[in-house]
Scaffold this motif. Structure first.
Motif, PDB file in Angstrom:
ATOM      1  N   CYS A 102      -5.452   3.549   7.656  1.00 17.41           N
ATOM      2  CA  CYS A 102      -4.971   4.032   6.365  1.00 17.41           C
ATOM      3  C   CYS A 102      -6.138   4.279   5.405  1.00 17.41           C
ATOM      4  O   CYS A 102      -6.915   3.357   5.131  1.00 17.41           O
ATOM      5  N   ARG A 135      -1.263  -0.614   7.663  1.00 17.82           N
ATOM      6  CA  ARG A 135      -2.718  -0.468   7.842  1.00 17.82           C
ATOM      7  C   ARG A 135      -3.116   0.783   8.648  1.00 17.82           C
ATOM      8  O   ARG A 135      -4.272   1.100   8.758  1.00 17.82           O
ATOM      9  N   GLY A 159      -0.122   4.117   0.760  1.00 20.11           N
ATOM     10  CA  GLY A 159      -0.511   4.982   1.870  1.00 20.11           C
ATOM     11  C   GLY A 159       0.217   4.630   3.159  1.00 20.11           C
ATOM     12  O   GLY A 159       0.656   5.515   3.900  1.00 20.11           O
ATOM     13  N   CYS A 160       0.376   3.343   3.425  1.00 22.10           N
ATOM     14  CA  CYS A 160       0.846   2.945   4.754  1.00 22.10           C
ATOM     15  C   CYS A 160       1.962   1.904   4.719  1.00 22.10           C
ATOM     16  O   CYS A 160       2.430   1.465   5.770  1.00 22.10           O
ATOM     17  N   CYS A 162       0.838  -1.196   0.000  1.00 22.96           N
ATOM     18  CA  CYS A 162       0.000   0.000   0.000  1.00 22.96           C
ATOM     19  C   CYS A 162       0.877   1.252   0.000  1.00 22.96           C
ATOM     20  O   CYS A 162       1.793   1.382   0.809  1.00 22.96           O
ATOM     21  N   VAL A 213      -6.104   4.760   2.217  1.00 23.13           N
ATOM     22  CA  VAL A 213      -5.969   4.019   0.955  1.00 23.13           C
ATOM     23  C   VAL A 213      -6.493   2.593   1.131  1.00 23.13           C
ATOM     24  O   VAL A 213      -7.241   2.068   0.317  1.00 23.13           O
ATOM     25  N   CYS A 214      -6.075   1.980   2.258  1.00 29.90           N
ATOM     26  CA  CYS A 214      -6.557   0.631   2.555  1.00 29.90           C
ATOM     27  C   CYS A 214      -8.066   0.624   2.756  1.00 29.90           C
ATOM     28  O   CYS A 214      -8.758  -0.290   2.312  1.00 29.90           O
TER      29      CYS A 214
HETATM   30 ZN   LIG Z   1      -2.715   1.447   3.512  1.00 28.76          ZN
END
Ligand SMILES: [Zn+2]
Ligand SMILES: [Zn+2]
Length: 186
Positions: A177, A142, A137-138, A135, A179-180
């Motif tokens: 996160c 998460r 984002g993270c 990911c 995105v997740c």
């Molecule tokens: Zn993420």
């Protein structure tokens, strides 16, 4: 399924033409360096159409299972031809499949096992793992550090001109996160 229908057709064609019974000889030794892997002896030669069709069918079946297996082409490699001859103590037709050094069978047996679902079980330990997506984002943690308070749980509020406690993030200054959360990553 479309595919298995085609394999069946190859099989049907054989029985229709009264093709000889599959050679049921058992190997006298395991394939060299084959104790921990899946090994398929096959031929890429098109000289004998039936053999070529059977080898192609088995190759497609194995590729369809998304497994790691070693393709030992007895047409291209003299070494592999000598190996398979040695394994069976004499010349033998291909394809011949081995899993972890154990003999599985030739074309007909492989088709049977595949259609009965047993082949899948046999090959279970050799499935290629899909590379894990990371990911953006993270980094697959998460959670991300809260972007309101930077993880400090407090931030300066312009209107009130004072430090206030952040209630956007969870207790330790983290946020799930986004995105997740959007399901962009499994
Ligand atoms: Zn993420
Ligand atoms: Zn916060």
């Amino acid at each position: 399924m479309e595919k298995s229908g085609w394999w069946r057709k190859v099989g049907l064609l054989r029985s229709f033409q009264g093709a000889d019974e599959e050679d049921e000889r058992k190997p006298v030794k395991p394939p060299p360096k084959g104790n921990k892997i899946v090994v398929l002896y096959y031929t890429s030669s098109r000289v004998i159409k039936q053999t070529y069709a059977e080898c192609s069918a088995v190759l497609s079946i194995l590729r369809g299972h998304s497994i790691f297996f070693q393709e030992r082409d007895v047409f291209i490699s003299r070494k592999h031809l000598e190996e398979i001859t040695d394994i069976f103590g004499g010349p033998i037709s291909v394809p011949r499949l081995f899993v972890a050094g154990k003999y599985v069978g030739g074309f007909q047996r492989i088709i049977e096992l595949n259609e009965g679902g047993e082949l899948k079980k046999l090959l279970n330990g050799y499935i290629k793992k899909r590379p894990k997506r990371v990911c953006k984002g993270c980094g697959n943690m998460r959670y991300i550090v809260c972007f309101i308070c930077n993880g400090s749980k407090k931030f300066y509020e312009e209107e009130r001109k004072e430090m206030v406690s952040c209630n956007t993030c969870i207790e330790n200054g983290l946020l799930p996160c986004p995105v997740c959360m959007l399901g962009a990553v499994e």
